[in-house]
Design a protein around this motif. Structure first.
Motif, PDB file in Angstrom:
ATOM      1  N   GLU A  51     -15.980  76.580 -15.696  1.00 28.59           N
ATOM      2  CA  GLU A  51     -15.404  75.344 -16.049  1.00 28.59           C
ATOM      3  C   GLU A  51     -16.602  74.665 -16.595  1.00 28.59           C
ATOM      4  O   GLU A  51     -17.548  74.223 -15.679  1.00 28.59           O
ATOM      5  CB  GLU A  51     -14.681  74.805 -14.989  1.00 28.59           C
ATOM      6  N   MET A  80     -18.709  71.204 -17.421  1.00 26.41           N
ATOM      7  CA  MET A  80     -18.795  69.953 -17.101  1.00 26.41           C
ATOM      8  C   MET A  80     -19.628  69.196 -17.632  1.00 26.41           C
ATOM      9  O   MET A  80     -20.042  68.071 -17.352  1.00 26.41           O
ATOM     10  CB  MET A  80     -18.680  69.939 -15.436  1.00 26.41           C
ATOM     11  N   LEU A  88     -19.024  75.390 -13.360  1.00 26.41           N
ATOM     12  CA  LEU A  88     -18.594  75.723 -12.051  1.00 26.41           C
ATOM     13  C   LEU A  88     -18.115  77.200 -12.324  1.00 26.41           C
ATOM     14  O   LEU A  88     -17.254  77.523 -12.943  1.00 26.41           O
ATOM     15  CB  LEU A  88     -17.493  74.876 -11.616  1.00 26.41           C
ATOM     16  N   SER A 148     -15.831  79.656 -11.524  1.00 26.44           N
ATOM     17  CA  SER A 148     -14.470  79.766 -10.662  1.00 26.44           C
ATOM     18  C   SER A 148     -14.226  81.230 -10.614  1.00 26.44           C
ATOM     19  O   SER A 148     -13.308  81.474  -9.637  1.00 26.44           O
ATOM     20  CB  SER A 148     -13.510  79.001 -11.466  1.00 26.44           C
ATOM     21  N   GLU A 156     -17.760  64.628  -8.490  1.00 27.43           N
ATOM     22  CA  GLU A 156     -17.066  65.386  -9.397  1.00 27.43           C
ATOM     23  C   GLU A 156     -16.858  67.043  -9.497  1.00 27.43           C
ATOM     24  O   GLU A 156     -15.873  67.439  -9.352  1.00 27.43           O
ATOM     25  CB  GLU A 156     -17.485  65.212 -11.035  1.00 27.43           C
ATOM     26  N   ILE A 157     -18.259  67.491  -8.682  1.00 22.36           N
ATOM     27  CA  ILE A 157     -17.954  68.818  -8.330  1.00 22.36           C
ATOM     28  C   ILE A 157     -17.231  69.096  -7.172  1.00 22.36           C
ATOM     29  O   ILE A 157     -16.424  69.986  -7.141  1.00 22.36           O
ATOM     30  CB  ILE A 157     -19.426  69.436  -8.297  1.00 22.36           C
ATOM     31  N   GLN A 172     -14.452  67.493  -6.274  1.00 21.99           N
ATOM     32  CA  GLN A 172     -13.260  67.097  -6.464  1.00 21.99           C
ATOM     33  C   GLN A 172     -12.692  68.328  -7.335  1.00 21.99           C
ATOM     34  O   GLN A 172     -11.606  68.840  -7.146  1.00 21.99           O
ATOM     35  CB  GLN A 172     -13.066  65.775  -7.409  1.00 21.99           C
ATOM     36  N   LYS A 173     -13.440  68.923  -8.190  1.00 20.01           N
ATOM     37  CA  LYS A 173     -13.089  70.094  -9.114  1.00 20.01           C
ATOM     38  C   LYS A 173     -12.883  71.278  -8.280  1.00 20.01           C
ATOM     39  O   LYS A 173     -11.812  71.951  -8.350  1.00 20.01           O
ATOM     40  CB  LYS A 173     -14.121  70.260 -10.171  1.00 20.01           C
ATOM     41  N   GLU A 232      -9.859  71.096  -6.031  1.00 14.92           N
ATOM     42  CA  GLU A 232      -8.633  71.046  -6.952  1.00 14.92           C
ATOM     43  C   GLU A 232      -8.522  72.690  -7.173  1.00 14.92           C
ATOM     44  O   GLU A 232      -7.319  73.077  -7.017  1.00 14.92           O
ATOM     45  CB  GLU A 232      -8.593  70.596  -8.149  1.00 14.92           C
ATOM     46  N   GLU A 233      -9.441  73.426  -7.343  1.00 15.95           N
ATOM     47  CA  GLU A 233      -9.528  74.995  -7.841  1.00 15.95           C
ATOM     48  C   GLU A 233      -9.151  75.649  -6.450  1.00 15.95           C
ATOM     49  O   GLU A 233      -8.303  76.804  -6.611  1.00 15.95           O
ATOM     50  CB  GLU A 233     -10.815  75.201  -8.251  1.00 15.95           C
TER      51      GLU A 233
END
Length: 249
Positions: A30, A32, A37, A39, A63-64, A66-67, A70-71
């Protein structure tokens, strides 16, 4: 991304083939801007990406986290500070922080742990590095037995726990000063020993260099050495060995 979980959900009908196809077609990382990131790392290696927190810009770290949460539904960070913990807690209240290992994580509850890794320290000053190794291995699904403060200045302490250490699939030996613990363990066990030199010690220990050189030059067989204070690296490799040991049973 947990490929096995997606396939299981397709099998049970929780996820349609089209939904699974859409998930798998996503980019393997991902973008950013300041970070990419990874994934798909867990699909390739069996281990999800981990965050090295030290020196990261605050907004990037938030932000990292959080992402990644979520993933994956969980997230693991090393070398975090109390300030970073409080900052992440503002957006993810369930985050946990251990001030000893400096690990900042959100972990799924009731995660199964298999096999056995013995994490040993020469002294209590080595515990922060040992805890980084132990908690890394636990996060990745290994059962860990802690055997602390069993250095060579009191060898009887080590021998009293030898039955536990010898039953492990892998042994992590964490020591500063002269770093002799790894050599002693290497002569007592049949499983691989991951030696971790620490920066603990007086002047001539040279911030862990003395222990590092002792471990690299060990006459005992079956010892591999990671970098100074690299508990995370030791926990990762120990988990790989533990998984192989469990598959072969």
């Amino acid at each position: 991304m947990d490929l096995h979980k997606i396939l299981q959900q397709v099998k049970t009908g929780e996820v349609t083939v089209e939904e699974a196809e859409k998930a798998l077609k996503r980019q393997p990382f991902e973008e950013m801007g300041y970070a990419k990131l990874d994934s798909h790392r867990e699909i390739r290696s069996g281990f999800p990406e981990v965050i090295y927190c030290e020196r990261k810009v605050d907004i990037y770290l938030k932000e990292i986290y959080q992402k990644m949460y979520e993933e994956n539904g969980e997230v693991f960070g090393t070398r975090a500070s109390q300030e970073q913990y409080r900052m992440i807690q503002e957006i993810l209240p369930q985050v946990e922080y251990d001030p000893v290992s400096r690990i900042l994580k959100i972990e799924r509850s009731e995660k199964p742990r298999t096999g056995m890794i013995a994490v040993c320290t020469a002294g209590t000053a080595d515990v922060p590095v040992a805890e980084e190794a132990a908690q890394t291995a636990e996060y990745f699904g290994a059962y860990v037995e802690r055997v602390y403060d069993v250095g060579v200045s009191g060898i009887h302490r080590l021998l009293s726990r030898l039955d536990v250490i010898q039953s492990a699939n892998c042994v992590v030996a964490v020591a500063g000063m002269e770093g002799a613990l790894a050599s002693v363990l290497g002569g007592l066990v049949s499983s691989p020993v991951i030696a971790v030199p620490t920066s603990v010690g007086y002047g001539a220990s040279l911030h862990g260099l003395s222990a590092l050189l002792t471990m690299i030059n060990s006459c005992a067989n079956g010892i591999a050495v990671v970098n100074i204070d690299n508990g995370y690296g030791a926990g990762y490799i120990a988990t790989q060995i533990n998984r192989i040991g469990e598959r072969e049973k």
